[in-house]
Design an enzyme around this catalytic site. Structure first.
Site, PDB file in Angstrom:
ATOM      1  N   ASP A  13      -1.519   2.988   2.300  1.00 42.02           N
ATOM      2  CA  ASP A  13      -0.851   2.533   3.525  1.00 42.02           C
ATOM      3  C   ASP A  13      -1.673   1.496   4.289  1.00 42.02           C
ATOM      4  O   ASP A  13      -1.609   1.420   5.517  1.00 42.02           O
ATOM      5  CB  ASP A  13      -0.544   3.716   4.471  1.00 42.02           C
ATOM      6  CG  ASP A  13       0.227   4.811   3.768  1.00 42.02           C
ATOM      7  OD1 ASP A  13       1.134   4.462   3.004  1.00 42.02           O
ATOM      8  OD2 ASP A  13      -0.090   5.988   3.981  1.00 42.02           O
ATOM      9  N   LYS A  16      -0.698  -3.224   2.145  1.00 41.79           N
ATOM     10  CA  LYS A  16      -0.718  -4.044   0.926  1.00 41.79           C
ATOM     11  C   LYS A  16       0.596  -4.792   0.752  1.00 41.79           C
ATOM     12  O   LYS A  16       0.623  -5.890   0.222  1.00 41.79           O
ATOM     13  CB  LYS A  16      -0.938  -3.171  -0.320  1.00 41.79           C
ATOM     14  CG  LYS A  16      -2.292  -2.521  -0.386  1.00 41.79           C
ATOM     15  CD  LYS A  16      -2.433  -1.661  -1.625  1.00 41.79           C
ATOM     16  CE  LYS A  16      -1.494  -0.497  -1.675  1.00 41.79           C
ATOM     17  NZ  LYS A  16      -1.678   0.535  -0.653  1.00 41.79           N
ATOM     18  N   GLY A  40       5.387   3.289  -0.911  1.00 43.15           N
ATOM     19  CA  GLY A  40       6.440   2.685  -0.112  1.00 43.15           C
ATOM     20  C   GLY A  40       5.905   1.432   0.549  1.00 43.15           C
ATOM     21  O   GLY A  40       4.858   1.444   1.176  1.00 43.15           O
ATOM     22  N   HIS A  41       6.600   0.325   0.334  1.00 44.72           N
ATOM     23  CA  HIS A  41       6.215  -0.929   0.979  1.00 44.72           C
ATOM     24  C   HIS A  41       7.221  -1.235   2.057  1.00 44.72           C
ATOM     25  O   HIS A  41       8.418  -1.159   1.802  1.00 44.72           O
ATOM     26  CB  HIS A  41       6.329  -2.108   0.015  1.00 44.72           C
ATOM     27  CG  HIS A  41       5.301  -2.119  -1.051  1.00 44.72           C
ATOM     28  ND1 HIS A  41       4.039  -1.624  -0.881  1.00 44.72           N
ATOM     29  CD2 HIS A  41       5.347  -2.592  -2.303  1.00 44.72           C
ATOM     30  CE1 HIS A  41       3.371  -1.808  -1.991  1.00 44.72           C
ATOM     31  NE2 HIS A  41       4.134  -2.381  -2.869  1.00 44.72           N
ATOM     32  N   GLN A 223      -0.842   2.997  -3.495  1.00 42.90           N
ATOM     33  CA  GLN A 223      -1.806   3.945  -2.909  1.00 42.90           C
ATOM     34  C   GLN A 223      -3.147   3.246  -2.631  1.00 42.90           C
ATOM     35  O   GLN A 223      -3.146   2.058  -2.382  1.00 42.90           O
ATOM     36  CB  GLN A 223      -1.977   5.192  -3.792  1.00 42.90           C
ATOM     37  CG  GLN A 223      -0.758   6.102  -3.833  1.00 42.90           C
ATOM     38  CD  GLN A 223       0.249   5.733  -4.885  1.00 42.90           C
ATOM     39  OE1 GLN A 223      -0.118   5.389  -5.985  1.00 42.90           O
ATOM     40  NE2 GLN A 223       1.511   5.779  -4.547  1.00 42.90           N
TER      41      GLN A 223
HETATM   42  P1  IMP Z   1       1.478  12.423  -4.879  1.00 45.64           P
HETATM   43  O1  IMP Z   1       1.105  11.050  -5.263  1.00 45.64           O
HETATM   44  O2  IMP Z   1       2.908  12.542  -4.385  1.00 45.64           O
HETATM   45  O3  IMP Z   1       1.174  13.418  -5.966  1.00 45.64           O
HETATM   46  O4  IMP Z   1       0.578  12.843  -3.613  1.00 45.64           O
HETATM   47  C1  IMP Z   1      -0.830  13.024  -3.743  1.00 45.64           C
HETATM   48  C2  IMP Z   1      -1.539  12.546  -2.482  1.00 45.64           C
HETATM   49  O5  IMP Z   1      -1.430  11.150  -2.390  1.00 45.64           O
HETATM   50  C3  IMP Z   1      -0.965  13.101  -1.179  1.00 45.64           C
HETATM   51  O6  IMP Z   1      -2.027  13.253  -0.252  1.00 45.64           O
HETATM   52  C4  IMP Z   1      -0.042  11.997  -0.707  1.00 45.64           C
HETATM   53  O7  IMP Z   1       0.145  12.015   0.701  1.00 45.64           O
HETATM   54  C5  IMP Z   1      -0.855  10.780  -1.137  1.00 45.64           C
HETATM   55  N1  IMP Z   1      -0.024   9.609  -1.364  1.00 45.64           N
HETATM   56  C6  IMP Z   1       0.771   9.354  -2.425  1.00 45.64           C
HETATM   57  N2  IMP Z   1       1.342   8.151  -2.305  1.00 45.64           N
HETATM   58  C7  IMP Z   1       0.887   7.617  -1.162  1.00 45.64           C
HETATM   59  C8  IMP Z   1       1.090   6.355  -0.524  1.00 45.64           C
HETATM   60  O8  IMP Z   1       1.806   5.468  -0.991  1.00 45.64           O
HETATM   61  N3  IMP Z   1       0.422   6.188   0.636  1.00 45.64           N
HETATM   62  C9  IMP Z   1      -0.415   7.109   1.169  1.00 45.64           C
HETATM   63  N4  IMP Z   1      -0.629   8.287   0.606  1.00 45.64           N
HETATM   64  C10 IMP Z   1       0.013   8.540  -0.561  1.00 45.64           C
END
Ligand code: IMP
Length: 459
Positions: A13, A16, A40-41, A223
């Site tokens: 977040d 990017k 998510g962008h 991420q």
């Molecule tokens: P997962 O990717 O859904 O398995 O989540 C694993 C961890 O990554 C959790 O703490 C989510 O909140 C975090 N996470 C996954 N995708 C994002 C993102 O795009 N931005 C911020 N945190 C993310």
């Protein structure tokens, strides 16, 4: 020609989306190399807001080819919703290509992600519950379904029949959930396959052809570094490799093909989900950052945890990704503060610590050591060059560059494309020569050695 990787230097977040959107202007191809619909962008163009999870924001440029690479995991239902959203806005999606070897998120992945999070209780990760971990787990276990499988209806039937039956045993016996109807899943995914078929290609080959034609390629990480499966704050990480090295594996290109690596970091820090966060502000300051920065997840709408800039993880991100330069985003969020804190080291069991500890238990015990810098208490939203910035804001940026020993090439001061200071072209400008300059040391660093520089900053 330049092939550039853009990565998140914190916990995701970082903004990017905006930076890749800006750089996509000079890219012929944008490649997303890992992650799935957990990302998510949000991109704002001419006042219109686009929320994309899988499709690279480069799609907003009509001539840019966008690739969803091999290292991603694809939820076809969400992808088709995104295609529909873009079609409705008359934005062409003809240039979207999907890797035939990307893995597919299935309904049982989402169910298992949700159920296993609930079972974990206090040990939960705080996932997005989009089935990301289970999809990558099946990939590693070699029971995954790939896009190429979706393209072959007869063998897909057999494969899905076996897989859904096998997963039903897990759903029923392990999680007390009702089984899925294999035939319904087969029909659903056969429908998705037909819609996506025109986009599915051998993406590594397409990227290689683009490299041979000396086209500019942007590799877009989702991420952030601290969420990396291997190099992040395990176990509170995602299941893929957002770090720059992940671009080679996830896109299918050799490391010799990468010219530059650009990191994106917010002027403060946020985190979503569980896990230690040393500079977190569980107070009015955290709320102020959340309100001013609109810190709510694009994918889940969850409140983001907010805190001060953490120079220890910043330095770590520079090291792990081999960053050439940084884009600092959301500087304007700090506009009204009288003082700003920056974490320059951790206190771990009474010892001063300048590197990220590798153990989860140790990291949870790290207490931030702060340096307080003066705020500028005036709006930066309309600044378009470094000269326009208040002196204290420029000082803050120089301090971050010094602390992380990396130049800052871009400063973002708001969501729209024009609210940006390009300090120096991050793609074609000289490497490692912006804002932070070894030949002309700024601030406290001088010719001091690495850790002496930090000691100087702490004084
Ligand atoms: P997962 O990717 O859904 O398995 O989540 C694993 C961890 O990554 C959790 O703490 C989510 O909140 C975090 N996470 C996954 N995708 C994002 C993102 O795009 N931005 C911020 N945190 C993310």
């Amino acid at each position: 020609m330049a092939n550039v990787v853009v990565i998140g230097a914190q916990w995701g977040d970082e903004g990017k989306g905006k930076i890749t959107d800006l750089l996509s202007n000079s890219a012929d191809m944008v490649v997303r190399y890992q992650g799935g619909v957990n990302a998510g962008h949000t991109v704002v163009v001419k006042g219109q807001t686009f929320k994309l999870h899988l499709i690279p924001s480069g799609i907003l440029y009509p001539s840019t080819e966008c690739i969803i690479g091999s290292g991603t995991v694809i939820d076809p239902k969400v992808l088709i919703q995104e295609l529909d959203q873009l079609d409705a806005l008359h934005i062409s999606t003809e240039n979207l290509l999907i890797s035939s070897t990307a893995h597919v998120t299935m309904p049982y992945h989402r169910l298992i992600d949700q159920a296993s999070e609930e079972r974990r209780g206090d040990h939960k990760i705080g996932t997005t519950k989009r089935g990301i971990g289970p999809t990558y787990a099946d990939k590693s276990e070699r029971t995954g379904i790939r896009m190429i499988d979706l393209m072959e209806p007869e063998s897909l039937r057999k494969l899905l029949h076996w897989t859904v039956t096998h997963k039903n045993a897990v759903l029923e016996k392990l999680y007390d959930l009702p089984p899925l109807d294999p035939e319904a899943v087969i029909q659903e995914y056969l429908g998705y396959a037909e819609r996506l078929r025109p986009h599915v290609v051998d993406s590594s080959l397409r990227i290689h052809e683009a490299i041979r034609q000396r086209r500019n390629i942007l590799f877009e990480g989702a991420q952030g570094t601290l969420l990396d499966l291997d190099h992040g704050t395990y176990p509170y990480v995602t299941s893929s490799n957002p770090v720059a090295g992940g671009a080679c594996v996830g896109a299918g290109v050799g490391p010799t093909m990468i010219d530059r690596v650009i990191g994106v970091a917010k002027a403060y820090t946020t985190r979503v989900g569980e896990g230690p966060f040393p500079t977190e502000q569980l107070n009015e300051m955290g709320e102020l950052l959340r309100d001013r920065g609109a810190e709510f997840g694009t994918t889940t709408g969850r409140e983001r945890r907010c805190g001060w800039f953490d120079g220890v993880i910043g330095r770590y991100a520079v090291r792990i990704n081999g960053l050439d330069c940084l884009a600092i985003t959301k500087l304007d969020v700090l506009d009204e503060l009288a003082e700003i804190q920056v974490c320059v080291a951790y206190d771990l069991d009474g010892e001063r610590c300048h590197e990220l500890p590798t153990g989860a238990r140790q990291f949870a015990q790290c207490r931030p050591v702060y340096k307080t810098l003066p705020g500028w208490q005036q709006s930066t939203a309309d600044c378009r060059s470094l000269e326009d910035l208040p002196a204290a804001a420029l000082n803050y940026l120089k301090f971050l560059a010094e602390l992380m020993e990396v130049p800052i090439a871009i400063v973002s001061l708001g969501a729209s494309r024009d609210q940006t200071i390009i300090v120096e072209d991050p793609i074609h400008g000289p490497k490692r020569a912006l804002l932070y300059d070894r030949a002309q040391p700024i601030g406290l660093r001088g010719e001091a050695t690495h850790s002496a520089a930090i000691r100087a900053i702490e004084v």
